[in-house]
Design a protein around this motif. Structure first.
Motif, PDB file in Angstrom:
ATOM      1  N   UNK A   1     -10.737  70.089  35.960  1.00  0.00           N
ATOM      2  CA  UNK A   1     -10.578  70.723  34.845  1.00  0.00           C
ATOM      3  C   UNK A   1     -11.613  70.795  33.611  1.00  0.00           C
ATOM      4  N   UNK A   2     -13.143  70.674  34.575  1.00  0.00           N
ATOM      5  CA  UNK A   2     -14.464  71.398  34.313  1.00  0.00           C
ATOM      6  C   UNK A   2     -15.103  70.135  32.826  1.00  0.00           C
ATOM      7  N   UNK A   3     -14.207  68.886  32.847  1.00  0.00           N
ATOM      8  CA  UNK A   3     -15.071  67.999  32.563  1.00  0.00           C
ATOM      9  C   UNK A   3     -15.859  66.716  33.004  1.00  0.00           C
ATOM     10  N   UNK A   4     -16.844  66.869  31.854  1.00  0.00           N
ATOM     11  CA  UNK A   4     -17.796  65.541  32.451  1.00  0.00           C
ATOM     12  C   UNK A   4     -18.184  64.516  32.231  1.00  0.00           C
ATOM     13  N   UNK A   5     -18.201  64.013  33.253  1.00  0.00           N
ATOM     14  CA  UNK A   5     -17.354  61.886  33.694  1.00  0.00           C
ATOM     15  C   UNK A   5     -18.836  61.247  32.962  1.00  0.00           C
ATOM     16  N   UNK A   6     -18.835  60.698  32.013  1.00  0.00           N
ATOM     17  CA  UNK A   6     -19.746  59.434  31.909  1.00  0.00           C
ATOM     18  C   UNK A   6     -18.417  58.163  32.193  1.00  0.00           C
ATOM     19  N   UNK A   7     -19.302  57.323  32.646  1.00  0.00           N
ATOM     20  CA  UNK A   7     -18.480  56.107  32.472  1.00  0.00           C
ATOM     21  C   UNK A   7     -19.576  54.507  32.397  1.00  0.00           C
ATOM     22  N   UNK A   8     -18.935  53.756  32.173  1.00  0.00           N
ATOM     23  CA  UNK A   8     -19.631  52.432  31.457  1.00  0.00           C
ATOM     24  C   UNK A   8     -20.406  51.926  32.452  1.00  0.00           C
ATOM     25  N   UNK A   9     -21.483  51.568  32.045  1.00  0.00           N
ATOM     26  CA  UNK A   9     -22.015  50.942  30.909  1.00  0.00           C
ATOM     27  C   UNK A   9     -22.602  52.253  29.795  1.00  0.00           C
ATOM     28  N   UNK A  10     -22.636  53.370  30.121  1.00  0.00           N
ATOM     29  CA  UNK A  10     -23.072  54.294  29.739  1.00  0.00           C
ATOM     30  C   UNK A  10     -21.903  54.901  28.383  1.00  0.00           C
ATOM     31  N   UNK A  11     -23.119  55.726  27.298  1.00  0.00           N
ATOM     32  CA  UNK A  11     -22.599  55.604  26.164  1.00  0.00           C
ATOM     33  C   UNK A  11     -21.512  57.090  25.862  1.00  0.00           C
ATOM     34  N   UNK A  12     -20.002  56.456  24.953  1.00  0.00           N
ATOM     35  CA  UNK A  12     -19.481  57.577  25.149  1.00  0.00           C
ATOM     36  C   UNK A  12     -18.744  57.799  24.072  1.00  0.00           C
ATOM     37  N   UNK A  13     -19.572  57.389  22.660  1.00  0.00           N
ATOM     38  CA  UNK A  13     -18.872  57.515  21.238  1.00  0.00           C
ATOM     39  C   UNK A  13     -18.667  59.636  21.317  1.00  0.00           C
ATOM     40  N   UNK A  14     -19.263  60.809  21.830  1.00  0.00           N
ATOM     41  CA  UNK A  14     -19.040  61.609  21.877  1.00  0.00           C
ATOM     42  C   UNK A  14     -18.045  62.057  22.566  1.00  0.00           C
ATOM     43  N   UNK A  15     -17.216  61.691  23.649  1.00  0.00           N
ATOM     44  CA  UNK A  15     -16.640  62.142  25.107  1.00  0.00           C
ATOM     45  C   UNK A  15     -14.663  62.084  24.371  1.00  0.00           C
ATOM     46  N   UNK A  16     -14.551  63.059  25.064  1.00  0.00           N
ATOM     47  CA  UNK A  16     -12.750  63.999  23.631  1.00  0.00           C
ATOM     48  C   UNK A  16     -11.566  62.856  24.251  1.00  0.00           C
ATOM     49  N   UNK A  17     -12.325  62.214  26.053  1.00  0.00           N
ATOM     50  CA  UNK A  17     -11.461  62.084  26.536  1.00  0.00           C
ATOM     51  C   UNK A  17     -11.826  60.808  26.717  1.00  0.00           C
ATOM     52  N   UNK A  18     -10.409  59.399  26.738  1.00  0.00           N
ATOM     53  CA  UNK A  18     -11.436  58.605  26.995  1.00  0.00           C
ATOM     54  C   UNK A  18     -10.080  57.277  27.537  1.00  0.00           C
ATOM     55  N   UNK A  19     -10.004  56.634  28.786  1.00  0.00           N
ATOM     56  CA  UNK A  19      -9.487  55.775  29.890  1.00  0.00           C
ATOM     57  C   UNK A  19      -9.534  54.625  29.879  1.00  0.00           C
TER      58      UNK A  19
END
Length: 333
Positions: free
Chosen positions: A109-127
């Motif tokens: 769906x075109x979302x960029x993926x960040x994975x721990x331990x990367x920062x996640x403060x601005x993530x619109x969706x967190x799993x």
């Protein structure tokens, strides 16, 4: 063709000793089996699932408006990812090791993926997932995730199969996140595809409407309705509680067996655990499969050199010990 990696049946069918999936190995819940036999498959279910949503809401002590019926956990993963993207989300954050469909759906769906331990403060969706997959462990930053902004989804797939420890979040914290429930694992019926999510108490009406519009008509058929309705009843919950005692005993035996093979077993609160094997599993996988044994290679989870093992009965554990020793001996020759 999908490149997703899953445990369970393959081109050869279901392995007689299948450690690669995490369903309840005690068996299928008798109350659910009775409900499946009695299900009226000659008619559509209610397209709004009014009675089912009410029963699930009462079971969890929430308002029925917060219950979202889903075809499966994977279907909801894709649906919520699409909804977040459509309302302007740009990034999804994942734990360091997690179920592959979180990332697949985000990328689809075109979302960029960040994975721990990367920062996640601005993530619109967190799993999040607890007990986690594949490790079966608590998620260390779960309380922080629940308190953050954006859409946070807590995968509850293995919460009913917790054998040790306790949940990290209390009721008030759970009210801040989406809870995704897939009871087919706990009921020992993973072939029945049915799931549901509980929306946060303060969920915006816009997001709920978007998720509803993205749903197919009748996402869950009659048999899935029967499973979910029965899961929320006293008889099924009593059976589940009894099965957990059996699984705890089997788990202790299985860990001891794996350690006797020279494997290093990682801690887990769930009905499965990961282990670093004494020799690479991929080199023995074909020989083991020929003996009716299948493990879950953890390379796709980012844990190369490890396998994940669902807890199985003693007979399957014995087959694993004999099969691993035999396959290893053949490989040495």
């Amino acid at each position: 063709m999908s490149t997703a990696v899953h445990g369970g049946p393959d081109a050869s069918g279901a392995a007689p000793h299948d450690f690669s999936t995490n369903g309840n190995a005690v068996g299928s819940c008798p109350a659910v089996l009775d409900a499946l036999r009695a299900a009226d498959a000659a008619h559509y279910p209610d397209p709004r699932y009014t009675a089912l949503r009410g029963r699930l809401a009462a079971f969890h002590g929430v308002d029925a408006a917060r219950i979202v019926i889903a075809a499966s956990g994977s279907e909801f993963i894709h649906r919520v990812s699409a909804a977040v993207m459509q309302q302007g989300g740009r990034e999804a954050w994942l734990p360091a090791h997690s179920y592959g469909d979180y990332e697949r759906a985000a990328l689809a769906w075109g979302l960029q993926v960040a994975r721990a331990p990367q920062p996640h403060a601005d993530a619109a969706l967190r799993w999040c997932c607890e007990p986690s997959s594949p490790l079966g462990q608590p998620q260390a930053d779960l309380a922080q995730q629940a308190a953050s902004e954006g859409v946070c989804v807590l995968d509850m797939a293995y919460a009913p199969l917790r054998l040790e420890g306790r949940a990290s979040l209390g009721a008030a914290q759970l009210d801040r996140v989406w809870q995704m429930w897939t009871p087919n694992k706990a009921m020992g019926l993973t072939g029945i595809r049915a799931a549901y999510a509980i929306a946060p108490a303060d969920v915006g009406a816009g997001l709920l409407r978007r998720i509803d519009r993205l749903a197919p008509s009748w996402p869950v058929g009659t048999h899935g309705v029967a499973l979910l309705q029965t899961w929320a009843g006293a008889e099924a919950q009593h059976w589940l509680a009894q099965s957990l005692a059996t699984l705890r005993a089997w788990k202790a035996q299985q860990r001891a067996l794996c350690e006797s093979l020279g494997w290093h077993c990682l801690p887990s609160d769930a009905n499965f655990f990961c282990a670093r094997t004494d020799r690479p599993y991929p080199a023995l996988a074909a020989a083991l499969r020929a003996q009716g044994i299948k493990l879950r290679d953890c390379a796709s989870f980012g844990l190369a050199g490890h396998v994940r093992l669902g807890v199985l009965p003693p007979a399957s554990q014995h087959a694993l010990k004999e099969g691993w020793t035999r396959a290893g001996a053949c490989a040495d020759h």
